[in-house]
Design an enzyme around this catalytic site. Structure first.
Site, PDB file in Angstrom:
ATOM      1  N   CYS A   1      -5.593  -3.324   2.248  1.00  0.00           N
ATOM      2  CA  CYS A   1      -5.475  -3.369   3.713  1.00  0.00           C
ATOM      3  C   CYS A   1      -6.814  -3.419   4.463  1.00  0.00           C
ATOM      4  O   CYS A   1      -7.375  -4.478   4.659  1.00  0.00           O
ATOM      5  CB  CYS A   1      -4.628  -2.196   4.191  1.00  0.00           C
ATOM      6  SG  CYS A   1      -3.875  -2.467   5.831  1.00  0.00           S
TER       7      CYS A   1
ATOM      8  N   GLU B   1       0.823  -1.200   0.000  1.00  0.00           N
ATOM      9  CA  GLU B   1       0.000   0.000   0.000  1.00  0.00           C
ATOM     10  C   GLU B   1       0.866   1.263   0.000  1.00  0.00           C
ATOM     11  O   GLU B   1       1.835   1.366   0.756  1.00  0.00           O
ATOM     12  CB  GLU B   1      -0.884  -0.024   1.252  1.00  0.00           C
ATOM     13  CG  GLU B   1      -1.785   1.168   1.446  1.00  0.00           C
ATOM     14  CD  GLU B   1      -2.634   1.045   2.707  1.00  0.00           C
ATOM     15  OE1 GLU B   1      -3.519   1.891   2.890  1.00  0.00           O
ATOM     16  OE2 GLU B   1      -2.417   0.102   3.506  1.00  0.00           O
TER      17      GLU B   1
ATOM     18  N   LYS C   1      -8.973   2.587  -2.515  1.00  0.00           N
ATOM     19  CA  LYS C   1      -9.307   1.924  -1.250  1.00  0.00           C
ATOM     20  C   LYS C   1     -10.737   2.282  -0.830  1.00  0.00           C
ATOM     21  O   LYS C   1     -11.139   3.446  -0.852  1.00  0.00           O
ATOM     22  CB  LYS C   1      -8.307   2.366  -0.176  1.00  0.00           C
ATOM     23  CG  LYS C   1      -8.399   1.625   1.143  1.00  0.00           C
ATOM     24  CD  LYS C   1      -7.266   2.064   2.069  1.00  0.00           C
ATOM     25  CE  LYS C   1      -7.235   1.303   3.364  1.00  0.00           C
ATOM     26  NZ  LYS C   1      -6.086   1.717   4.224  1.00  0.00           N
TER      27      LYS C   1
END
Length: 592
Positions: A152, A44, A116
């Site tokens: 994540c 990330e 994200k």
């Protein structure tokens, strides 16, 4: 026949070093392709570094990320990596706001970008402050294999992109991460990856950052898990690593692109809930429809790193945190007081492991009240480690302040610590060393430190380590040295003697504090668990003792706010995790 060779690049990126991080991606991609990888995944925000905090708000920084990403795509093609799918995390910005983004690069072009979806806003995370969530769900077909990407937190929350990928169908999920270390987190992380792979009905490749950024440490722990619960490969923790593995995947030929909206998680704070949660917009992109030609599988295809003991993982985290903070901020050496006590001894051993003995400059600063065994233990510590060592008595310096100002009692005690702090800062200015503050979490919690004295410095290596754990780490580190046939770094006397600040005759810590074994238990409940006065008494602690400890913790907030940053190893470190007002009349009261 293996259908895809996957490479997970577990790397240590630097925040703000966009060009340097891009070169790192290029070099690791080249190494992966040389080993036959068809897909290379990076963590990330690898291009920007992570976390970037308010740098995310600067348009110039987002523009630099995007420009470098385009350049990187071309350089990957020129370097012979054009046929590989390279997955790169970066900062982005569009009309809806700043984005925590992942781009998929193939053939010298950015073929797709994923934003994200779940934005954490708890603990050390403030992503709702910076980023707009994404709802696009690109799925690329590489050599006939459908690959989905998530970031994540997208696997830590129920619903969202993992659920969507499971509904529309993929053959593999790549999860790119900037997941900070916490003690024993890898067990929870493993079960989560396995559970989400099962939910997506596809294997999951999980790649994480390694290294440290300010107070956060990233431990890597990259892995590949099947949707049947098996860990196929796992990278070693706390070190850069290129994990290469052959996967046998079932190419399902998925075509579905419609997915209905998921209900909003009711645990999400109301002010962060959108009025409606839109459905994911699924886009299927074909890069290479045909399977790869048959190739020779890797001979040693199963790499599963051995788990670390509790002390070993904490020590590795502390060494990583100190090493990266020193080096990334342009220092080569550290200095701090060698008191002969357990805290400075553990810090010295950590610093030697992180920087080498040549990068450690210990200073003994005996006062009128310093015992002979403290002086000798300090000298022995330096000899065992092999670091630089010098003695600067502060007796005359203290006398000037005491006599001129007429100091006595606590003021006289504290001026000794402040003379030591001033000495260290002067040596830092003169020689360019970074000063370390060797205080531990227990002492910091109850304010048992002298502001502008032993609290001076640029970094605090054991700031988040309770006192009882400091002793355990010392014994573990000495035992590890003995196993290797080396000299244990910490003198036995520093471990076994009663801890003392030695600011007055015969002083020991228990003059002012409860026994550390009891104190750490109460602090764990109050600080880590946010337990109330009544809760702690119900757990069996003495009411007067609880009241005394809680008052010390509450009164010391202003000291903690001025303490140097230090490596986070617990779920609730002072500073980023535990944020309380300096000025507050709230006190936990004894139940009636």
């Amino acid at each position: 026949m293996p259908q895809l060779r996957l490479a997970l690049a577990q790397v240590d990126a630097r925040v703000g070093d966009v060009a340097g991080n891009s070169s790192l991606v290029l070099e690791r991609s080249r190494q992966a392709v040389e080993q036959g990888a068809h897909l290379v995944a990076f963590p990330e925000m690898v291009l920007a570094g992570y976390p970037v905090e308010d740098l995310a708000l600067r348009r110039s920084f987002a523009a630099a990320n995007r420009a470098e990403l385009g350049s990187l795509a071309e350089r990957l093609r020129e370097a012979g990596c054009g046929d590989a799918l390279v997955i790169v995390g970066h900062l982005d910005r569009d009309d809806e706001g700043v984005r925590n983004a992942v781009s998929l690069i193939h053939g010298g072009e950015i073929t797709a970008t994923y934003f994200k979806h779940h934005l954490p806003n708890y603990g050390v995370f403030d992503e709702a402050r910076y980023f707009a969530p994404g709802h696009e769900l690109p799925i690329v077909r590489l050599h006939g294999v459908d690959v989905g990407v998530v970031v994540c937190e997208d696997i830590w929350q129920n619903g969202g992109p993992i659920t969507a990928l499971g509904k529309v169908g993929v053959d593999m999920v790549v999860c790119v991460n900037g997941s900070p270390y916490e003690h024993a987190k890898n067990t929870e992380r493993t079960s989560l990856v396995v559970r989400r792979a099962a939910e997506a009905e596809a294997p999951m490749a999980y790649v994480n950052l390694v290294g440290a950024q300010d107070e956060l440490v990233f431990d890597g722990d990259s892995m590949i898990a099947t949707n049947h619960g098996e860990i196929l490969a796992r990278a070693p923790r706390f070190s850069e690593h290129l994990l290469v593995h052959d996967l046998e995947l079932n190419a399902g030929g998925h075509t579905r692109t419609e997915v209905s909206p998921e209900p909003m998680d009711q645990q999400t704070p109301p002010h962060f809930r959108p009025k409606t949660l839109p459905a994911f917009r699924v886009e299927r992109i074909t890069l290479s429809p045909d399977p790869v030609p048959e190739y020779e599988p890797l001979r040693e295809d199963r790499t599963v790193a051995e788990p670390l003991t509790e002390e070993a993982e904490v020590w590795a985290a502390l060494v990583t945190g100190l090493r990266d903070y020193v080096h990334k901020n342009g220092f080569r050496s550290v200095t701090f007081g060698f008191s002969g006590g357990i805290d400075s001894s553990v810090c010295a051993a950590l610093a030697a492991d992180a920087l080498g003995p040549e990068g450690v400059y210990g200073v003994s600063m005996p006062s009128h009240y310093s015992s002979e065994h403290s002086r000798s233990d300090a000298a022995e510590l330096a000899e065992r480690i092999g670091c630089h060592f010098r003695v600067h008595p502060i007796k005359d310096m203290v006398r000037v302040f005491v006599d001129q100002l007429g100091l006595s009692g606590l003021a006289e005690e504290n001026i000794q610590a402040r003379c030591r702090g001033m000495t260290l800062m002067a040596l830092s200015n003169q020689h360019g060393h970074l000063v370390l503050a060797p205080g531990n979490k227990t002492e910091l919690a109850v304010g048992y430190s002298t502001i502008y004295g032993d609290a001076v410095g640029g970094f605090a290596p054991i700031k988040d380590v309770p006192k009882t754990l400091v002793w355990r780490l010392a014994r573990w580190r000495n035992a590890e040295a003995e196993k290797r046939g080396q000299t244990p770094p910490i003198p036995e006397g520093s471990i076994t003697k009663a801890p003392s600040a030695e600011l007055r005759p015969g002083q020991v810590d228990t003059d002012s504090l409860p026994p550390y074994e009891v104190l750490d238990e109460i602090l764990d409940g109050y600080v880590e668990g946010d337990r109330s006065y009544a809760d702690l008494i119900a757990e069996g602690f003495d009411a007067d003792l609880v009241e005394r400890v809680l008052r010390m913790v509450d009164r010391a907030e202003y000291k903690r706010r001025q303490y140097p940053p230090g490596t986070k190893i617990t779920p609730k470190a002072f500073g980023r995790d535990r944020r309380l007002p300096l000025t507050s009349l709230w006190r936990e009261e004894r139940p009636v």
